[in-house]
Design a protein around this motif. Structure first.
Motif, PDB file in Angstrom:
ATOM      1  N   THR A  10       0.858  -1.180   0.000  1.00 45.98           N
ATOM      2  CA  THR A  10       0.000   0.000   0.000  1.00 45.98           C
ATOM      3  C   THR A  10       0.891   1.227   0.000  1.00 45.98           C
ATOM      4  O   THR A  10       1.757   1.380   0.874  1.00 45.98           O
ATOM      5  N   ASP A  11       0.711   2.104  -0.989  1.00 48.89           N
ATOM      6  CA  ASP A  11       1.596   3.256  -1.110  1.00 48.89           C
ATOM      7  C   ASP A  11       1.161   4.393  -0.174  1.00 48.89           C
ATOM      8  O   ASP A  11       0.176   4.276   0.569  1.00 48.89           O
ATOM      9  N   GLU A  12       1.891   5.497  -0.214  1.00 52.37           N
ATOM     10  CA  GLU A  12       1.653   6.604   0.714  1.00 52.37           C
ATOM     11  C   GLU A  12       0.286   7.244   0.529  1.00 52.37           C
ATOM     12  O   GLU A  12      -0.244   7.868   1.454  1.00 52.37           O
ATOM     13  N   LYS A  13      -0.296   7.093  -0.656  1.00 55.84           N
ATOM     14  CA  LYS A  13      -1.597   7.699  -0.922  1.00 55.84           C
ATOM     15  C   LYS A  13      -2.760   6.749  -0.622  1.00 55.84           C
ATOM     16  O   LYS A  13      -3.919   7.128  -0.736  1.00 55.84           O
ATOM     17  N   GLY A  14      -2.428   5.485  -0.280  1.00 52.44           N
ATOM     18  CA  GLY A  14      -3.476   4.542   0.078  1.00 52.44           C
ATOM     19  C   GLY A  14      -3.897   3.599  -1.016  1.00 52.44           C
ATOM     20  O   GLY A  14      -4.873   2.846  -0.847  1.00 52.44           O
ATOM     21  N   PHE A  15      -3.186   3.583  -2.149  1.00 51.47           N
ATOM     22  CA  PHE A  15      -3.462   2.614  -3.212  1.00 51.47           C
ATOM     23  C   PHE A  15      -2.748   1.302  -2.892  1.00 51.47           C
ATOM     24  O   PHE A  15      -1.609   1.307  -2.423  1.00 51.47           O
ATOM     25  N   PHE A  25      -6.532  -2.266 -11.855  1.00 46.47           N
ATOM     26  CA  PHE A  25      -6.466  -2.908 -10.547  1.00 46.47           C
ATOM     27  C   PHE A  25      -7.601  -2.457  -9.634  1.00 46.47           C
ATOM     28  O   PHE A  25      -7.947  -3.149  -8.676  1.00 46.47           O
ATOM     29  N   HIS A  26      -8.174  -1.310  -9.928  1.00 46.52           N
ATOM     30  CA  HIS A  26      -9.329  -0.846  -9.157  1.00 46.52           C
ATOM     31  C   HIS A  26     -10.552  -1.729  -9.389  1.00 46.52           C
ATOM     32  O   HIS A  26     -11.454  -1.767  -8.561  1.00 46.52           O
ATOM     33  N   ASN A  27     -10.570  -2.455 -10.517  1.00 51.69           N
ATOM     34  CA  ASN A  27     -11.686  -3.366 -10.785  1.00 51.69           C
ATOM     35  C   ASN A  27     -11.585  -4.658  -9.987  1.00 51.69           C
ATOM     36  O   ASN A  27     -12.585  -5.347  -9.775  1.00 51.69           O
ATOM     37  N   TYR A  28     -10.375  -5.017  -9.572  1.00 55.31           N
ATOM     38  CA  TYR A  28     -10.194  -6.275  -8.858  1.00 55.31           C
ATOM     39  C   TYR A  28     -10.848  -6.228  -7.483  1.00 55.31           C
ATOM     40  O   TYR A  28     -11.428  -7.208  -7.023  1.00 55.31           O
ATOM     41  N   SER A  29     -10.713  -5.085  -6.817  1.00 54.82           N
ATOM     42  CA  SER A  29     -11.376  -4.877  -5.533  1.00 54.82           C
ATOM     43  C   SER A  29     -11.561  -3.382  -5.328  1.00 54.82           C
ATOM     44  O   SER A  29     -10.638  -2.605  -5.611  1.00 54.82           O
ATOM     45  N   PRO A  30     -12.724  -2.954  -4.833  1.00 56.74           N
ATOM     46  CA  PRO A  30     -12.919  -1.520  -4.580  1.00 56.74           C
ATOM     47  C   PRO A  30     -11.955  -0.983  -3.531  1.00 56.74           C
ATOM     48  O   PRO A  30     -11.700   0.222  -3.470  1.00 56.74           O
ATOM     49  N   ASN A  31     -11.384  -1.870  -2.729  1.00 56.59           N
ATOM     50  CA  ASN A  31     -10.481  -1.450  -1.662  1.00 56.59           C
ATOM     51  C   ASN A  31      -9.046  -1.236  -2.130  1.00 56.59           C
ATOM     52  O   ASN A  31      -8.174  -0.923  -1.303  1.00 56.59           O
ATOM     53  N   ASN A  32      -8.794  -1.397  -3.425  1.00 55.89           N
ATOM     54  CA  ASN A  32      -7.459  -1.131  -3.947  1.00 55.89           C
ATOM     55  C   ASN A  32      -7.200   0.358  -4.151  1.00 55.89           C
ATOM     56  O   ASN A  32      -6.088   0.747  -4.511  1.00 55.89           O
ATOM     57  N   THR A  33      -8.228   1.189  -3.955  1.00 59.92           N
ATOM     58  CA  THR A  33      -8.056   2.632  -4.023  1.00 59.92           C
ATOM     59  C   THR A  33      -8.281   3.235  -2.636  1.00 59.92           C
ATOM     60  O   THR A  33      -8.937   2.615  -1.793  1.00 59.92           O
ATOM     61  N   PRO A  34      -7.753   4.441  -2.378  1.00 63.78           N
ATOM     62  CA  PRO A  34      -7.850   5.023  -1.030  1.00 63.78           C
ATOM     63  C   PRO A  34      -9.282   5.190  -0.536  1.00 63.78           C
ATOM     64  O   PRO A  34      -9.577   4.921   0.630  1.00 63.78           O
ATOM     65  N   ASN A  55      -4.862  14.420 -12.660  1.00 64.51           N
ATOM     66  CA  ASN A  55      -5.571  13.644 -11.650  1.00 64.51           C
ATOM     67  C   ASN A  55      -4.746  12.475 -11.114  1.00 64.51           C
ATOM     68  O   ASN A  55      -5.242  11.690 -10.307  1.00 64.51           O
ATOM     69  N   ILE A  56      -3.506  12.352 -11.586  1.00 61.41           N
ATOM     70  CA  ILE A  56      -2.631  11.305 -11.057  1.00 61.41           C
ATOM     71  C   ILE A  56      -2.103  11.778  -9.702  1.00 61.41           C
ATOM     72  O   ILE A  56      -1.348  12.747  -9.607  1.00 61.41           O
ATOM     73  N   ILE A  57      -2.512  11.086  -8.658  1.00 56.45           N
ATOM     74  CA  ILE A  57      -2.109  11.492  -7.304  1.00 56.45           C
ATOM     75  C   ILE A  57      -1.087  10.535  -6.698  1.00 56.45           C
ATOM     76  O   ILE A  57      -0.566  10.789  -5.614  1.00 56.45           O
ATOM     77  N   SER A  58      -0.830   9.423  -7.386  1.00 59.40           N
ATOM     78  CA  SER A  58       0.162   8.468  -6.874  1.00 59.40           C
ATOM     79  C   SER A  58       0.952   7.887  -8.032  1.00 59.40           C
ATOM     80  O   SER A  58       0.372   7.490  -9.053  1.00 59.40           O
ATOM     81  N   ARG A  59       2.268   7.884  -7.860  1.00 59.68           N
ATOM     82  CA  ARG A  59       3.155   7.235  -8.825  1.00 59.68           C
ATOM     83  C   ARG A  59       4.046   6.278  -8.034  1.00 59.68           C
ATOM     84  O   ARG A  59       4.981   6.689  -7.362  1.00 59.68           O
ATOM     85  N   TRP A  60       3.722   5.003  -8.142  1.00 58.29           N
ATOM     86  CA  TRP A  60       4.411   3.964  -7.363  1.00 58.29           C
ATOM     87  C   TRP A  60       5.122   3.034  -8.330  1.00 58.29           C
ATOM     88  O   TRP A  60       4.637   2.786  -9.443  1.00 58.29           O
ATOM     89  N   SER A  61       6.271   2.519  -7.945  1.00 56.39           N
ATOM     90  CA  SER A  61       6.945   1.549  -8.810  1.00 56.39           C
ATOM     91  C   SER A  61       7.804   0.618  -7.987  1.00 56.39           C
ATOM     92  O   SER A  61       8.209   0.943  -6.864  1.00 56.39           O
ATOM     93  N   ILE A  62       8.057  -0.544  -8.550  1.00 62.00           N
ATOM     94  CA  ILE A  62       8.952  -1.519  -7.934  1.00 62.00           C
ATOM     95  C   ILE A  62       9.745  -2.190  -9.045  1.00 62.00           C
ATOM     96  O   ILE A  62       9.201  -2.495 -10.117  1.00 62.00           O
ATOM     97  N   ASN A  63      11.036  -2.367  -8.804  1.00 63.56           N
ATOM     98  CA  ASN A  63      11.911  -3.042  -9.760  1.00 63.56           C
ATOM     99  C   ASN A  63      12.105  -4.478  -9.315  1.00 63.56           C
ATOM    100  O   ASN A  63      12.585  -4.737  -8.207  1.00 63.56           O
ATOM    101  N   VAL A  64      11.718  -5.423 -10.164  1.00 59.52           N
ATOM    102  CA  VAL A  64      11.805  -6.847  -9.839  1.00 59.52           C
ATOM    103  C   VAL A  64      12.918  -7.452 -10.688  1.00 59.52           C
ATOM    104  O   VAL A  64      12.751  -7.666 -11.898  1.00 59.52           O
TER     105      VAL A  64
END
Length: 450
Positions: free
Chosen positions: A46-51, A317-326, A372-381
């Motif tokens: 969960t990122d700083e904005k709650g996503f 990803f917001h379609n997978y669960s409503p709780n994936n957004t803040p 309207n982009i309020i979160s930019r999250w990334s991970i390098n795998v």
């Protein structure tokens, strides 16, 4: 510390093994996990904005009764069931997945190129020797050109000429000319192919919630923040980064098998090291863009074969669960996956911007949406996909028997290095079946060496 069974990694495979050992009455085992949390590549954040974000587009479906029962226990009723709706963006149009069954949506010239490549006598009838040849022989030059070749390169970041096709199985829908023509003439879509056409997703916490809850059932056996530094395979001792030692009788390693051979084992032979060098993998950057605004879009995920975007897949990803957004049910969470390797270089400093540009180029967002982009999250795998390269099976036939002669068993997505059995259900069951082999002598069926 002395234990009978040592397990390296608290991802799906390690947790599946631990859970099954406990069920079978075994108490002398330990799980060593380098991170502060369980889940491995099936973790969520969960990122700083709650996503909430997964490490890529995981969906829950199963080939196994054991896994189904495990999920029922863990998830109870706290999940959502979805009918898959996936699409491909090509030639500036949206095509239902799988591409090869729904080419009627293409512009006429491209549609004809796909059909022409399937006509009798056009495709080679010689046995293919690599993935490139298999694609052309199976789908014809048109479908290969417009989807299969560019898309697979974007996913694997590896030339298809360097890949085997032995992994295909249920991963790729093959094609029938009669069906293609019928679908075009009748203007009919064929949508339900594949094992994941119906899938479940946790109501809260992303995919990682499954493995956090599974870890809780064996929590007394897990040591977090414990990184393996070396393994004395002769004396059966594991050393960790804190200076601790763990004496074992049998070892299940779920980390990458090439790291096991080249970095952890003491005095690996040249034969094993050379075999490990034969294995190839790609890397993946997952970029999550969270928007404050909502937009009606029923699609689950989308594929992108063309070079107007850096990503090969985007998940709503917001379609997978409503709780994936803040704010549950409001906003959008677009999860984008970009592969890279020595064959396919990306600029890590620019990739988030390039992903945003790609979303605009492919009509998923517009310029106004950038505000309207309020979160930019990334991970390098670093280890994204184990590549089914031409040398893979030869390498594994050297490595796995040699390891088992030392009472070391390498399983899981990168421990086993077989993409075709590395879904989450496969991965859990590799651990479960290993435990059953250890305790009851039952043969493993999901992961086979030969």
């Amino acid at each position: 510390m002395k234990i009978k069974y040592a397990i390296v990694g608290a991802g799906p495979t390690g947790l599946g093994a631990a859970r099954r050992l406990k069920e079978l009455g075994e108490k002398s085992f330990i799980v060593l996990e380098k991170n502060s949390h369980a889940g491995g590549l099936a973790s969520s954040f969960t990122d700083e904005k709650g996503f909430t974000w997964d490490i890529g587009g995981h969906v829950v479906f199963s080939h196994y009764e054991y896994y189904d029962q495990l999920l029922a226990e863990i998830l109870v009723d706290e999940y959502i069931e979805h009918l898959r709706e996936s699409w491909i963006r090509a030639a500036k149009v949206w095509i239902p997945y799988p591409f090869q069954n729904n080419i009627r949506h293409l512009p006429n010239l491209k549609k004809w190129e796909c059909v022409r490549g399937l006509l009798p006598g056009v495709r080679s009838e010689e046995a293919p020797s690599n993935f490139f040849e298999w694609i052309n022989n199976t789908f014809g030059e048109g479908i290969a050109k417009h989807f299969m070749l560019p898309y697979n390169y974007k996913v694997w970041a590896t030339p298809p000429e360097s890949m085997s096709f032995s992994w295909i199985g249920e991963r790729v829908s093959v094609i029938d000319l009669k069906t293609v023509i019928k679908n075009i003439i009748l203007e009919r879509d064929q949508l339900s192919w594949g094992p994941n056409n119906k899938f479940r997703f946790p109501l809260k916490g992303g995919t990682g919630s499954i493995y956090r809850k599974l870890a809780e059932t064996v929590s007394s056996h897990i040591l977090y923040n414990t990184s393996v530094t070396s393994i004395d395979q002769k004396n059966k001792i594991i050393y960790d980064s804190e200076g601790n030692t763990f004496e074992y009788e049998y070892l299940l390693s779920t980390g990458p098998i090439d790291i096991l051979i080249k970095k952890w084992l003491e005095k690996s032979s040249d034969t094993l090291t050379n075999a490990a060098e034969m294995l190839k993998h790609n890397s993946v950057i997952v970029v999550g863009l969270g928007l404050s605004t909502s937009k009606k879009d029923s699609r689950c995920w989308m594929y992108f074969p063309e070079d107007d975007s850096p990503f090969y897949r985007v998940t709503n990803f917001h379609n997978y669960s409503p709780n994936n957004t803040p704010i549950p049910g409001q906003g959008r969470a677009l999860m984008c996956e970009v592969s890279y390797s020595n064959h396919k270089i990306v600029d890590h400093n620019q990739i988030v911007k390039e992903v945003e540009d790609g979303l605009i180029n492919t009509a998923l967002i517009n310029e106004e949406d950038r505000k309207n982009i309020i979160s930019r999250w990334s991970i390098n795998v670093d280890y994204g996909y184990p590549i089914p390269c031409l040398q893979r099976d030869e390498a594994l036939m050297i490595l796995q028997p040699a390891l088992e002669s030392m009472d070391i068993y390498s399983r899981g997505r990168f421990g086993g290095w077989k993409y075709e059995v590395s879904n989450m259900d496969h991965s859990v069951m590799q651990g479960v079946e290993w435990a059953e082999r250890m305790i009851n002598g039952q043969p493993e069926t999901t992961y086979r060496i030969s």
